[in-house]
Design an enzyme around this catalytic site. Structure first.
Site, PDB file in Angstrom:
ATOM      1  N   SER A   1      11.976   4.929  58.797  1.00  0.00           N
ATOM      2  CA  SER A   1      10.788   4.372  58.139  1.00  0.00           C
ATOM      3  C   SER A   1      10.873   2.861  57.963  1.00  0.00           C
ATOM      4  CB  SER A   1      10.565   5.039  56.777  1.00  0.00           C
ATOM      5  OG  SER A   1      11.698   4.872  55.960  1.00  0.00           O
TER       6      SER A   1
ATOM      7  N   ASP B   1      11.456   0.028  46.382  1.00  0.00           N
ATOM      8  CA  ASP B   1      11.589   1.330  45.720  1.00  0.00           C
ATOM      9  C   ASP B   1      13.048   1.786  45.738  1.00  0.00           C
ATOM     10  OD1 ASP B   1      12.006   1.877  48.368  1.00  0.00           O
ATOM     11  OD2 ASP B   1      10.415   3.362  48.582  1.00  0.00           O
TER      12      ASP B   1
ATOM     13  N   HIS C   1      13.234   0.967  50.526  1.00  0.00           N
ATOM     14  CA  HIS C   1      12.418   0.228  51.498  1.00  0.00           C
ATOM     15  C   HIS C   1      12.330  -1.254  51.112  1.00  0.00           C
ATOM     16  CE1 HIS C   1      11.176   4.464  52.075  1.00  0.00           C
ATOM     17  NE2 HIS C   1      11.218   4.100  53.349  1.00  0.00           N
TER      18      HIS C   1
END
Lengths: 238, 238
Positions: free
Chosen positions: A11, A188, A191
């Site tokens: 991600s 977070d 990320h």
């Protein structure tokens, strides 16, 4: 045809064309010279990444194109999920993680011997922030990732790069050299913020430069405005 | 192979992967479905763009690939340079501009009959800002572009789209519907701010959606995390 740089990862790669993202920054930097190709797969670990390798990078006979200039391989954040946390299905043991990195690098080298392959370690983890931003129900009250575990995977990634003789960005170590690294670099606990993206961009740029991939060494696609004769512009296009 | 969307244009396209850029926003939106390919050429007008067409979009026999889903064609800001200003060498008359757009669209349609071709008009111009941000010496004290001229080219672009039966984003008109359009959308009276980039992104997205190009209609490249069975993750990769 323009040369390519592939960004292969999880991600943190898939999101790299978001606002201030490191992938978009690379594409912008190389706007007239290189196509930066996004191959980020949220949630993937190295086990899944290796499984899909031939679909991500099609062989020449099935429509794959010229050897890319470079490929970034940026996994580990999901492998490092704790084996007893709520993201355990993403966990891959650190020894297998290292073997998988070797397999991915070997496959890239076999396909494209001259392509620069750049490993990137997972970033550090802020466990308190992970508890505040879980992505699934987490009744345990324990984070699904720890910074210590991420560090073990980062170390394995650096070792794998050394064994393969390829460059590596040790993001886990680099980021923690800054005070306030969590607030500055992580949105977070995992990320990247804009500043965190900037760190990745700058470190990747350094390694590309060291590998001879820089604007000075690349052909500009079609005449640059500065090279067009104001008196006879069409001359540049003959 | 993932389908592609090409962004073909001048500096407003070339810079579209900068911070908050409309090109990067498209790449981010389509991160798992489409490769957004940057083909922006700063300073180019439609005359030069048509000259280089075959080098920008190589034919299949010379390594060109599958038909793209869409191509944005975003020129006119340079064509509209005044014929007696310091950027006169970039000027193209409005009739030729329109013919060149027709030629570019025809060439794309011949090559790829099913590809969505989307014209984008030049943005409005803030003449005072152009005088504050010249990109060459300008002893005349007059701007090298005017909003009125840009408007004539925007009108010709909208007409060309109508004649070709393809969609168009009339950026010149759209932006001027907002009070304070210059400060909000333009950084130097010509190029885009973050907010200006957002307008382009949103208008392009609307036209893509209307043309059936949306996440709901596109195949996700490799299994999405949400579709992976936590009890048997590898099943998704068989």
């Amino acid at each position: 045809m323009r040369p390519k740089i592939y960004l292969f990862g999880d991600s943190i790669t898939e999101q790299s064309f978001g606002d201030g993202g490191w992938g978009a920054a690379l594409a912008n930097h190389f706007a007239r010279t290189v196509d930066v190709v996004l191959r980020g797969y949220s949630g993937y670990n190295t086990r899944w990444a290796f499984k899909v390798f031939d679909r991500v990078f099609p062989a020449a006979e099935s429509g794959g194109s010229e050897p890319p200039l470079a490929v970034t391989v940026f996994f580990g954040a999901n492998d490092a999920c704790l084996p007893d946390g709520y993201a355990a299905f993403q966990h891959v043991g650190v020894d297998e993680y290292k073997r998988n990195l070797h397999s991915i690098v070997s496959s890239l080298k076999n396909r494209w011997p001259k392509t620069l392959i750049l490993l990137i370690t997972p970033p550090p983890i802020d466990e308190d922030e992970r508890l505040r931003h879980p992505y699934a129900e987490n009744p345990s009250g324990l984070p699904e990732r720890t910074n210590e575990a991420a560090g073990a995977y980062a170390k394995a990634c650096v070792e794998a790069a050394g064994e393969c003789g390829i460059p590596v960005v040790d993001l886990w170590t680099k980021m923690q050299q800054y005070p306030e690294w969590s607030k500055a670099f992580l949105s977070d606990g995992l990320h990247l913020t804009g500043e965190g993206n900037k760190v990745v961009f700058e470190e990747v740029m350094k390694k590309l430069n060291e590998g001879g991939i820089s604007l000075g060494n690349l052909r500009v696609d079609l005449p640059a405005l500065a090279d067009i004769d104001h008196g006879d512009p069409l001359k540049a296009f003959q």
